[in-house]
Design a protein around this motif. Structure first.
Motif, mmCIF file in Angstrom:
data_model
loop_
_atom_site.group_PDB
_atom_site.id
_atom_site.type_symbol
_atom_site.label_atom_id
_atom_site.label_comp_id
_atom_site.label_asym_id
_atom_site.label_seq_id
_atom_site.Cartn_x
_atom_site.Cartn_y
_atom_site.Cartn_z
ATOM 1 N N UNK A 1 0.824 -1.212 0.000
ATOM 2 C CA UNK A 1 0.000 0.000 0.000
ATOM 3 C C UNK A 1 0.857 1.261 0.000
ATOM 4 N N UNK A 2 1.921 1.282 0.816
ATOM 5 C CA UNK A 2 2.765 2.478 0.888
ATOM 6 C C UNK A 2 3.442 2.775 -0.442
ATOM 7 N N UNK A 3 3.848 1.727 -1.140
ATOM 8 C CA UNK A 3 4.492 1.930 -2.435
ATOM 9 C C UNK A 3 3.503 2.488 -3.447
ATOM 10 N N UNK A 4 2.270 1.993 -3.419
ATOM 11 C CA UNK A 4 1.239 2.523 -4.323
ATOM 12 C C UNK A 4 0.960 3.989 -4.020
ATOM 13 N N UNK A 5 0.869 4.313 -2.732
ATOM 14 C CA UNK A 5 0.611 5.710 -2.351
ATOM 15 C C UNK A 5 1.739 6.624 -2.817
ATOM 16 N N UNK A 6 2.982 6.136 -2.717
ATOM 17 C CA UNK A 6 4.133 6.934 -3.165
ATOM 18 C C UNK A 6 4.086 7.149 -4.675
ATOM 19 N N UNK A 7 3.687 6.125 -5.411
ATOM 20 C CA UNK A 7 3.594 6.251 -6.862
ATOM 21 C C UNK A 7 2.530 7.263 -7.266
ATOM 22 N N UNK A 8 1.376 7.201 -6.633
ATOM 23 C CA UNK A 8 0.313 8.166 -6.940
ATOM 24 C C UNK A 8 0.744 9.582 -6.551
ATOM 25 N N UNK A 9 1.421 9.707 -5.401
ATOM 26 C CA UNK A 9 1.867 11.019 -4.935
ATOM 27 C C UNK A 9 2.896 11.613 -5.879
ATOM 28 N N UNK A 10 3.799 10.752 -6.424
ATOM 29 C CA UNK A 10 4.819 11.231 -7.354
ATOM 30 C C UNK A 10 4.194 11.766 -8.637
ATOM 31 N N UNK A 11 3.029 11.219 -9.000
ATOM 32 C CA UNK A 11 2.322 11.698 -10.204
ATOM 33 C C UNK A 11 1.364 12.845 -9.896
ATOM 34 N N UNK A 12 1.302 13.256 -8.632
ATOM 35 C CA UNK A 12 0.402 14.341 -8.251
ATOM 36 C C UNK A 12 -1.046 13.914 -8.227
ATOM 37 N N UNK A 13 -1.300 12.619 -7.974
ATOM 38 C CA UNK A 13 -2.658 12.089 -7.968
ATOM 39 C C UNK A 13 -2.998 11.534 -6.586
ATOM 40 N N UNK A 14 -4.282 11.332 -6.367
ATOM 41 C CA UNK A 14 -4.749 10.728 -5.122
ATOM 42 C C UNK A 14 -5.173 9.289 -5.397
ATOM 43 N N UNK A 15 -4.672 8.372 -4.607
ATOM 44 C CA UNK A 15 -4.984 6.958 -4.833
ATOM 45 C C UNK A 15 -6.445 6.674 -4.461
ATOM 46 N N UNK A 16 -7.200 6.047 -5.360
ATOM 47 C CA UNK A 16 -8.602 5.726 -5.066
ATOM 48 C C UNK A 16 -8.728 4.802 -3.856
ATOM 49 N N UNK A 17 -9.803 4.926 -3.144
ATOM 50 C CA UNK A 17 -10.061 4.098 -1.970
ATOM 51 C C UNK A 17 -10.182 2.629 -2.372
ATOM 52 N N UNK A 18 -9.462 1.756 -1.673
ATOM 53 C CA UNK A 18 -9.534 0.319 -1.945
ATOM 54 C C UNK A 18 -8.767 -0.130 -3.172
ATOM 55 N N UNK A 19 -7.944 0.737 -3.744
ATOM 56 C CA UNK A 19 -7.191 0.388 -4.953
ATOM 57 C C UNK A 19 -6.079 -0.621 -4.632
ATOM 58 N N UNK A 20 -5.969 -1.647 -5.443
ATOM 59 C CA UNK A 20 -4.896 -2.635 -5.319
ATOM 60 C C UNK A 20 -4.292 -2.910 -6.692
ATOM 61 N N UNK A 21 -3.079 -3.418 -6.685
ATOM 62 C CA UNK A 21 -2.392 -3.723 -7.948
ATOM 63 C C UNK A 21 -1.493 -4.943 -7.751
ATOM 64 N N UNK A 22 -1.661 -5.936 -8.601
ATOM 65 C CA UNK A 22 -0.858 -7.153 -8.512
ATOM 66 C C UNK A 22 0.457 -6.970 -9.258
#
Length: 432
Positions: free
Chosen positions: A253-274
């Motif tokens: 989760x933290x890595x996904x949040x960092x990726x979205x933050x680096x793009x200037x976006x907000x991660x959607x609630x409940x978003x997951x990625x395999x």
């Protein structure tokens, strides 16, 4: 199954079933040992060994050794040995690290993460590895210096050449695109993995169908249809099960949040990625297919196994065994460079200890996989399975808290045991 088969003892019936399926009993034994090994470590670690996360990392860590093990099969089949593979990997890694961080920026003015940087770097590395391997082959084939001596010298020469190329420094971080070949930083994701899995399944089933059709066309005996269905179902289950397992491991989760933050976006609630299938695994699969075709369907492959089976007869039949030796070691050098791409990309940098003791792991993988030290016998898929067994053994021991020195003792003992089992098996089957 006929009434005659039912009247036979159970052991005989089982053997007849395996013969009908045309399954190599030695390969089956290796698979059984691998399964027992995994189940044992899973129990010892409280169910942590067979988790999607550990299987993902186990797969990624296996690739580098497995790539070199496919080339070591050809080396050992022709009754040679290569003790320099780990050191050559280090030199190729150093060459590629300096190429993308020093040479290309200063000579060609290519900035960091330039689109051409990873491809030019890999090209330079493959060229360097192939030339060094060909040089080894020339010394062995034309100057008749024993391969043991040439590659033992190479172990010392290339390990320290790598140190001088980088002045003993760790070089990194490496190019971002280049890092995708390491595994963790380059995966296909869930959808891409399922697409690849379905394509591979279709290819496996088509391969079984084509083999059966060719046998019928040329009047050879074929397996009963039930045997074809069993093999096809097993292949499909293994491929799709492997994809499902890798897709079950999700990006933290933290890595996904960092990726979205680096793009200037907000991660959607409940978003997951395999993560899915690593690119490095795709490279290994493609290489395994290519090397198997080379071994079974080309003149070079036939020459390699003919020379390993009887070098004198091969030379008398017109095979240029000296040039063949050069080609084999050049191929081994190129595979060391490809392995260096995967290893350094996984680490995201070049370090002085990269490839240390890989000589032991690669030779052990080939031997455990059924490559005979006497020459003439070996398979690509066996070497890859051997590499997977070796990595599973080391990873499992690390997870249960076995010290590194004891891990190496166990690996060395397993290598000796594998050679003993191979000798006994060939004597019993009359293939020695």
């Amino acid at each position: 199954m006929s009434q005659t088969d039912l009247d036979l003892p159970s052991a005989t019936r089982t053997r007849n079933v395996f013969q009908t399926l045309e399954i190599d009993l030695r390969l089956l034994g290796m698979v059984g040992a691998f399964v027992v090994l995994c189940l044992g470590f899973d129990l010892a670690t409280g169910g942590l060994f067979l988790t999607p996360r550990n299987i993902f990392y186990l797969t990624v860590q296996t690739v580098s050794v497995a790539i070199m093990a496919t080339g070591m099969v050809f080396v050992i089949v022709t009754r040679h040995i290569d003790l320099s593979v780990g050191a050559l990997l280090a030199t190729c890694s150093a060459v590629m690290a300096m190429t993308q961080t020093q040479v290309l920026p200063h000579w060609l003015g290519l900035g960091f993460d330039h689109p051409l940087t990873p491809w030019l770097t890999i090209l330079v590395g493959l060229l360097a590895g192939t030339l060094i391997g060909a040089f080894h082959g020339f010394l062995i084939g034309y100057l008749t210096i024993p391969a043991f001596i040439v590659t033992l010298g190479g172990l010392l020469v290339w390990r320290n050449t790598a140190w001088y190329l980088t002045s003993g420094k760790t070089i990194g971080p490496l190019d971002a695109t280049f890092q995708k070949f390491g595994g963790i930083n380059g995966t296909l994701g869930s959808t891409g993995s399922w697409v690849v899995g379905l394509v591979m399944t279709a290819a496996a089933l088509f391969g079984l169908y084509s083999a059966r059709r060719n046998k019928v066309k040329h009047g050879f005996a074929v397996k009963p249809l039930w045997a074809e269905y069993v093999l096809g179902g097993f292949a499909a289950s293994v491929i799709l099960g492997f994809v499902a397992t890798l897709n079950a491991y999700h990006v933290p989760l933290r890595k996904l949040q960092s990726q979205f933050k680096a793009r200037g976006e907000t991660m959607p609630e409940g978003f997951t990625q395999a993560y899915g299938i690593p690119i490095s695994v795709l490279v290994l699969i493609a290489l395994a297919i290519a090397m198997t075709i080379l071994a079974r369907r080309t003149r070079l492959g036939r020459y390699i196994f003919a020379t390993g089976g009887n070098p004198d007869a091969a030379e008398l039949s017109g095979i240029n065994t000296r040039m063949l030796t050069v080609k084999i070691f050049a191929l081994m050098g190129g595979l060391c460079a490809l392995s260096a791409v995967v290893a350094s990309a996984r680490l995201t940098n070049h370090s002085n200890d990269i490839g240390t003791l890989d000589e032991l792991r690669v030779i052990a993988a080939a031997v455990i996989g059924g490559t005979a030290l006497a020459g003439g016998v070996g398979t690509i898929y066996g070497a890859i399975l051997g590499a997977l067994i070796m990595q599973s053994l080391q990873s499992g021991m690390a997870m249960v808290g076995v010290d590194a020195p004891l891990q190496n003792i166990v690996v060395g003992a397993v290598l000796v045991l594998a050679v003993l089992i191979d000798i006994l098996y060939r004597k019993r089957t009359g293939s020695a």
